[in-house]
Design a protein around this motif. Structure first.
Motif, PDB file in Angstrom:
ATOM      1  N   TRP A 176       0.844  -1.190   0.000  1.00 48.47           N
ATOM      2  CA  TRP A 176       0.000   0.000   0.000  1.00 48.47           C
ATOM      3  C   TRP A 176       0.884   1.247   0.000  1.00 48.47           C
ATOM      4  O   TRP A 176       2.089   1.156   0.195  1.00 48.47           O
ATOM      5  CB  TRP A 176      -0.938   0.009   1.208  1.00 48.47           C
ATOM      6  N   ASP A 190      -7.103  10.589  -5.413  1.00 50.94           N
ATOM      7  CA  ASP A 190      -8.298   9.802  -5.733  1.00 50.94           C
ATOM      8  C   ASP A 190      -7.999   8.783  -6.824  1.00 50.94           C
ATOM      9  O   ASP A 190      -8.469   7.639  -6.770  1.00 50.94           O
ATOM     10  CB  ASP A 190      -9.436  10.729  -6.184  1.00 50.94           C
ATOM     11  N   MET A 193      -6.155   5.879  -5.350  1.00 52.12           N
ATOM     12  CA  MET A 193      -7.073   5.013  -4.601  1.00 52.12           C
ATOM     13  C   MET A 193      -7.835   4.102  -5.543  1.00 52.12           C
ATOM     14  O   MET A 193      -8.040   2.911  -5.265  1.00 52.12           O
ATOM     15  CB  MET A 193      -8.037   5.868  -3.777  1.00 52.12           C
ATOM     16  N   ASN A 196      -5.431   1.491  -6.947  1.00 51.38           N
ATOM     17  CA  ASN A 196      -5.194   0.511  -5.898  1.00 51.38           C
ATOM     18  C   ASN A 196      -6.339  -0.494  -5.837  1.00 51.38           C
ATOM     19  O   ASN A 196      -6.129  -1.711  -5.727  1.00 51.38           O
ATOM     20  CB  ASN A 196      -5.048   1.225  -4.556  1.00 51.38           C
ATOM     21  N   TYR A 197      -7.569   0.016  -5.939  1.00 49.85           N
ATOM     22  CA  TYR A 197      -8.754  -0.845  -5.929  1.00 49.85           C
ATOM     23  C   TYR A 197      -8.769  -1.768  -7.142  1.00 49.85           C
ATOM     24  O   TYR A 197      -9.045  -2.965  -7.031  1.00 49.85           O
ATOM     25  CB  TYR A 197     -10.014   0.027  -5.908  1.00 49.85           C
TER      26      TYR A 197
END
Length: 208
Positions: A176, A190, A193, A196-197
């Motif tokens: 992470w 954003d 994120m 990452n998802y």
């Protein structure tokens, strides 16, 4: 980042952290933050974990903008900070303004160089390296090998451990990014994120 552990069988199991996931995230961030369209990943030893990180970094940059130039090279040392600092300087002279070193202890050399040049930004790796250049570290890509080993140990306690390769990356909660610096705009945060998802779903790219 490759470790083997004996099992109760004659075979060995392998625990591996997916450093390419960390490299990919770092590459995406570097591509969004560069002003010169040149980014760099100075490396130490040319070993599988570091090679995967550098490859993932290049893939992350290309995911955002294939036109951005990625500089990547190895010093062959995990401890020579002066050599890594020289490599970083050479990459900056070629236009790099975002540096993402992966060179174990030698990586400190990159941070030393960046601190001497306030227009540069750097991305840490493995642990939170913000303290090495507090005002210029965008984030650090955590690669949590102890956590991966702990997950394997839990499987062992539950009697579900198999003689196979276990790979721990974003999807498994072992990779992470730390908190972003104030330099990173909210829309970029954003985006990271979301990437990452997507990596966690293994749909953003083919996981190595």
């Amino acid at each position: 980042d490759l470790h083997s552990f004996p099992t109760r069988r004659s075979s060995d199991l392998v625990v591996d952290t997916n450093s390419s996931d960390a490299g990919f995230l770092a590459g995406v961030l570097a591509a969004k933050m560069t002003k010169t369209k040149v980014v760099a990943v100075p490396c130490g030893l040319e070993i599988p974990g570091i090679i995967r990180y550098a490859t993932g970094f290049r893939q992350g940059v290309e995911y955002i903008d294939p036109e951005i130039k990625v500089l990547s090279s190895y010093t062959g040392s995990s401890s020579d900070t002066a050599q890594l600092k020289e490599l970083t300087a050479a990459m900056v002279q070629q236009g790099a303004d975002i540096i993402a070193p992966n060179a174990d202890q030698a990586g400190i050399g990159a941070f030393e160089y960046v601190k001497e040049h306030k227009d540069l930004r750097i991305i840490g790796v493995y642990g939170d390296q913000k303290a090495l250049a507090p005002d210029q570290t965008l984030t650090s890509a955590i690669i949590d090998l102890p956590g991966a080993i702990e997950q394997v140990a839990e499987l062992g306690f539950e009697g579900r451990l198999e003689a196979k390769a276990y790979v721990f990356g974003v999807k498994e909660g072992s990779v992470w990014l730390t908190d972003f610096s104030s330099d990173v705009p909210q829309d970029v945060q954003d985006l990271l994120m979301d990437v990452n998802y997507q990596i966690g779903r293994a749909s953003c790219r083919e996981r190595v």
